[in-house]
Design an enzyme around this catalytic site. Structure first.
Site, short mmCIF file in Angstrom:
data_model
loop_
_atom_site.label_atom_id
_atom_site.label_comp_id
_atom_site.label_asym_id
_atom_site.label_seq_id
_atom_site.Cartn_x
_atom_site.Cartn_y
_atom_site.Cartn_z
N LYS A 101 39.94 18.41 -15.16
CA LYS A 101 40.85 19.32 -15.86
C LYS A 101 40.25 19.86 -17.18
O LYS A 101 39.31 19.27 -17.72
CB LYS A 101 42.17 18.60 -16.11
CG LYS A 101 42.88 18.18 -14.81
CD LYS A 101 44.30 17.72 -15.07
CE LYS A 101 45.01 17.38 -13.77
NZ LYS A 101 46.44 17.10 -13.98
N TYR A 105 49.79 24.74 -7.71
CA TYR A 105 50.80 23.71 -8.01
C TYR A 105 52.21 24.13 -7.57
O TYR A 105 53.19 23.60 -8.09
CB TYR A 105 50.80 23.39 -9.50
CG TYR A 105 49.66 22.47 -9.94
CD1 TYR A 105 49.64 21.12 -9.55
CD2 TYR A 105 48.62 22.92 -10.74
CE1 TYR A 105 48.62 20.27 -9.94
CE2 TYR A 105 47.59 22.06 -11.15
CZ TYR A 105 47.61 20.74 -10.74
OH TYR A 105 46.60 19.89 -11.13
N PHE A 119 57.92 20.58 -15.91
CA PHE A 119 56.57 20.67 -16.48
C PHE A 119 55.70 21.75 -15.84
O PHE A 119 54.55 21.94 -16.22
CB PHE A 119 55.86 19.31 -16.40
CG PHE A 119 55.75 18.73 -15.01
CD1 PHE A 119 54.75 19.15 -14.14
CD2 PHE A 119 56.64 17.76 -14.58
CE1 PHE A 119 54.65 18.62 -12.87
CE2 PHE A 119 56.54 17.22 -13.29
CZ PHE A 119 55.54 17.65 -12.44
N ARG A 135 43.07 7.92 -5.26
CA ARG A 135 44.22 7.73 -6.17
C ARG A 135 44.15 6.36 -6.84
O ARG A 135 44.45 6.23 -8.03
CB ARG A 135 45.53 7.94 -5.41
CG ARG A 135 45.77 9.43 -5.11
CD ARG A 135 46.96 9.65 -4.22
NE ARG A 135 48.23 9.52 -4.93
CZ ARG A 135 48.78 10.47 -5.68
NH1 ARG A 135 48.15 11.62 -5.85
NH2 ARG A 135 49.94 10.29 -6.26
N THR A 145 49.19 8.46 -12.85
CA THR A 145 49.27 9.84 -13.37
C THR A 145 49.26 9.87 -14.89
O THR A 145 48.57 10.69 -15.49
CB THR A 145 50.57 10.51 -12.85
OG1 THR A 145 50.57 10.43 -11.42
CG2 THR A 145 50.66 11.96 -13.27
N ARG A 154 41.30 8.02 -15.35
CA ARG A 154 42.36 8.51 -16.24
C ARG A 154 42.51 7.64 -17.48
O ARG A 154 42.83 8.15 -18.57
CB ARG A 154 43.67 8.62 -15.47
CG ARG A 154 43.68 9.87 -14.57
CD ARG A 154 44.86 9.88 -13.66
NE ARG A 154 45.04 11.17 -13.00
CZ ARG A 154 45.81 11.35 -11.95
NH1 ARG A 154 46.48 10.33 -11.42
NH2 ARG A 154 45.94 12.55 -11.42
N ASN A 182 45.39 14.68 -17.82
CA ASN A 182 45.06 13.33 -17.34
C ASN A 182 43.69 13.29 -16.65
O ASN A 182 43.49 12.55 -15.70
CB ASN A 182 46.18 12.79 -16.45
CG ASN A 182 46.47 13.69 -15.25
OD1 ASN A 182 45.89 14.76 -15.13
ND2 ASN A 182 47.36 13.26 -14.37
N HIS A 208 42.66 15.70 -11.24
CA HIS A 208 43.68 15.81 -10.19
C HIS A 208 43.16 15.07 -8.96
O HIS A 208 41.96 15.04 -8.70
CB HIS A 208 43.91 17.28 -9.85
CG HIS A 208 44.68 17.49 -8.58
ND1 HIS A 208 46.04 17.33 -8.51
CD2 HIS A 208 44.26 17.79 -7.31
CE1 HIS A 208 46.44 17.56 -7.27
NE2 HIS A 208 45.38 17.84 -6.52
N GLU A 250 44.31 22.01 -0.36
CA GLU A 250 43.72 22.19 -1.69
C GLU A 250 42.23 22.49 -1.61
O GLU A 250 41.71 23.33 -2.35
CB GLU A 250 43.99 20.94 -2.53
CG GLU A 250 45.48 20.78 -2.84
CD GLU A 250 45.83 19.46 -3.52
OE1 GLU A 250 47.02 19.27 -3.83
OE2 GLU A 250 44.93 18.62 -3.74
#
Ligand code: CMP
Length: 139
Positions: free
Chosen positions: A11, A51, A59, A87, A93, A104, A114, A117, A128
């Site tokens: 990000k 998204y 958000f 994950r 998250t 993260r 964070n 993704h 994606e």
């Protein structure tokens, strides 16, 4: 059967802070094979499309502003049971709740920023990945 593909983005804040190299190195050390990778920047409209599943969430506007605010890295990763493995590997998250040593926890600054993704299902991993890469760009 679980799929072997997941999709990730580094990000904008993590990019600005210069964590790109460390994060990519950690992903590789974690046993994920990079199938496709590029640095790019999303427009607001592209971030809204990416998204869209969150469009009713409070958000959504802030997240899509943020995700279109600067360069990102987009990548397709391969590993057995990739979605769950990644994950677990990146952590919760919210970086405040992410386990020690996860990406993260190490490189995240807020729930929005964070660091990375990660896809939440095999189906979304393909959607994606296809959002950013044509099949020709996968190795
Ligand atoms: P990501 O894996 O990119 O998928 C959706 C993103 O929405 C998530 O990481 C967070 O950055 C963001 N997000 C989820 N919950 C919240 C929240 N309560 N406030 C702000 N951002 C959130």
């Amino acid at each position: 059967m679980a799929g072997n593909i997941t999709f990730t983005m580094i990000k904008p804040t993590a990019m600005k802070k210069g964590y790109m190299g460390n994060i990519i190195a950690k992903i590789i050390e974690g046993g994920f094979k990079i199938k496709a990778l590029k640095m790019t920047k999303m427009s607001k409209e592209e971030a809204m499309e990416f998204y869209a599943v969150h469009k009713e969430r409070p958000f959504y506007n802030g997240l899509t502003d943020f995700m279109s605010s600067g360069p990102i890295i987009a990548a397709v990763l391969e590993k057995e049971d990739a979605v769950k493995a990644y994950r677990d590997f990146i952590g919760a998250t919210n970086p405040e709740n992410a386990a020690e040593g996860t990406i993260r926890a190490l490189y995240g600054t807020s729930i929005e920023a964070n660091a990375v993704h990660g896809s939440d299902s095999d189906e979304n991993a393909i959607i994606e990945s296809s959002f950013f890469f044509s099949k020709r760009e996968w190795v």
